[in-house]
Design an enzyme around this catalytic site. Structure first.
Site, short mmCIF file in Angstrom:
data_model
loop_
_atom_site.label_atom_id
_atom_site.label_comp_id
_atom_site.label_asym_id
_atom_site.label_seq_id
_atom_site.Cartn_x
_atom_site.Cartn_y
_atom_site.Cartn_z
N ASP A 123 75.50 -49.54 79.16
CA ASP A 123 76.56 -49.85 78.21
C ASP A 123 77.56 -48.68 78.26
O ASP A 123 77.29 -47.66 78.92
CB ASP A 123 75.96 -50.03 76.82
CG ASP A 123 77.01 -50.27 75.76
OD1 ASP A 123 77.90 -51.09 75.98
OD2 ASP A 123 76.92 -49.62 74.70
N ASP A 130 80.30 -47.69 75.21
CA ASP A 130 80.47 -47.07 73.89
C ASP A 130 79.11 -46.71 73.30
O ASP A 130 78.23 -47.56 73.16
CB ASP A 130 81.19 -48.03 72.94
CG ASP A 130 82.69 -48.06 73.17
OD1 ASP A 130 83.33 -47.01 73.01
OD2 ASP A 130 83.22 -49.13 73.52
#
Length: 288
Positions: free
Chosen positions: A64, A66
């Site tokens: 991922d 953020d």
């Protein structure tokens, strides 16, 4: 609006009062989430504890962005808090950290249009969120830093010739800006955006698209994620997920299905697990 002097090591607690979503959880700010000492947590299930090693021979790691590559949630929180207050959201009361974690963090903007603004027309809510992302990128360009130990992990991945992809619900301009700020443009072979898939996280589609693009089976890959939504997506795609408790509570990540939870990439338990995978991967290749 002047740029804030953001304290990236914690959020400021605020207490919203009116928005209907707030009925879903306690309104008391939870300071213990960031104040108490962090310890690496593994699921109590023995099958989960061993599942990270089960991916050997390891072929790919999916990340991922953020909260996983960078600790960006404080900036997202600030931007949402300021802009929602400006439009009178929740009676003009600033949103709390708890509200942000439970109702905003990890979600894609198209979904947030309906979650935050059920009474607005879609064009207006999309414009608000586009403006929020502009504010985020302006602030992030000055303040974002990588999660501790990321450089060491990237070298470990690169040295072993593993495939890698970034898989995010963030808008593409955000994803590309963060990857560029970190100097990881050549590191990631794919960047998968949730809104460009049939369904975004928490559905598995973004991770399945990444696996397909890399030509890798879910049996030989795992995921780094920081949100419950992302963890659910990775698990649904058939992969073990290492949760990063950069902001979200450990308990929330484990309940979402994380195999293990770490604070950052310097954690010794993570490196023990990675070296175990490397040894098993090497043994498998010798045997074949």
């Amino acid at each position: 609006m002047p740029a804030p002097a953001l304290a990236l090591h914690l959020f400021s607690p605020f207490l919203p009062k009116i928005h209907p979503l707030l009925n879903q959880f306690s309104l008391k700010p939870n300071r213990s989430t960031t104040a108490r000492p962090f310890s690496v947590t593994m699921s109590s299930s023995s099958s989960r504890q061993s599942s990270l090693a089960s991916v050997a021979p390891l072929e790919a790691i999916l990340f991922d962005i953020d909260g996983t590559l960078v600790d960006s949630d404080p900036i997202h929180y600030y931007a949402f808090r300021e802009m929602l207050q400006e439009v009178g959201f929740n009676g003009g009361e600033p949103i709390s950290e708890e509200f942000f974690i439970k109702n905003i963090s990890g979600m894609h903007n198209e979904e947030l249009c309906h979650v935050l603004f059920p009474d607005w027309d879609l064009q207006r809510s999309r414009k608000f969120l586009d403006d929020k992302e502009v504010m985020f990128r302006r602030l992030a360009a000055e303040q974002l830093k990588p999660v501790a130990g990321l450089d060491k992990l990237c070298k470990w991945v690169d040295d072993r010739g593993l495939k890698r992809a970034a898989v995010t619900n963030a808008p593409r301009p955000n994803a590309e800006m963060i990857i560029s700020l970190l100097g990881l443009e050549k590191f990631f072979q794919l960047v998968i955006i949730g809104s460009e898939c049939d369904r975004a996280k928490p559905f598995p589609d973004p991770y399945l698209k990444a696996l397909q693009g890399l030509g890798v089976s879910s049996q030989h890959a795992f995921v780094f994620e920081d949100s419950a939504s992302g963890i659910k997506a990775g698990v649904a795609a058939g992969m073990p997920v290492v949760g990063l408790a950069t902001r979200n509570p450990e308990k929330l990540l484990l309940e979402a299905g994380a195999t293990m939870v770490i604070k950052d990439y310097t954690d010794s338990n993570l490196w023990t697990a990675l070296e175990d995978i490397a040894m098993k991967t090497g043994a498998t290749r010798v045997a074949t």
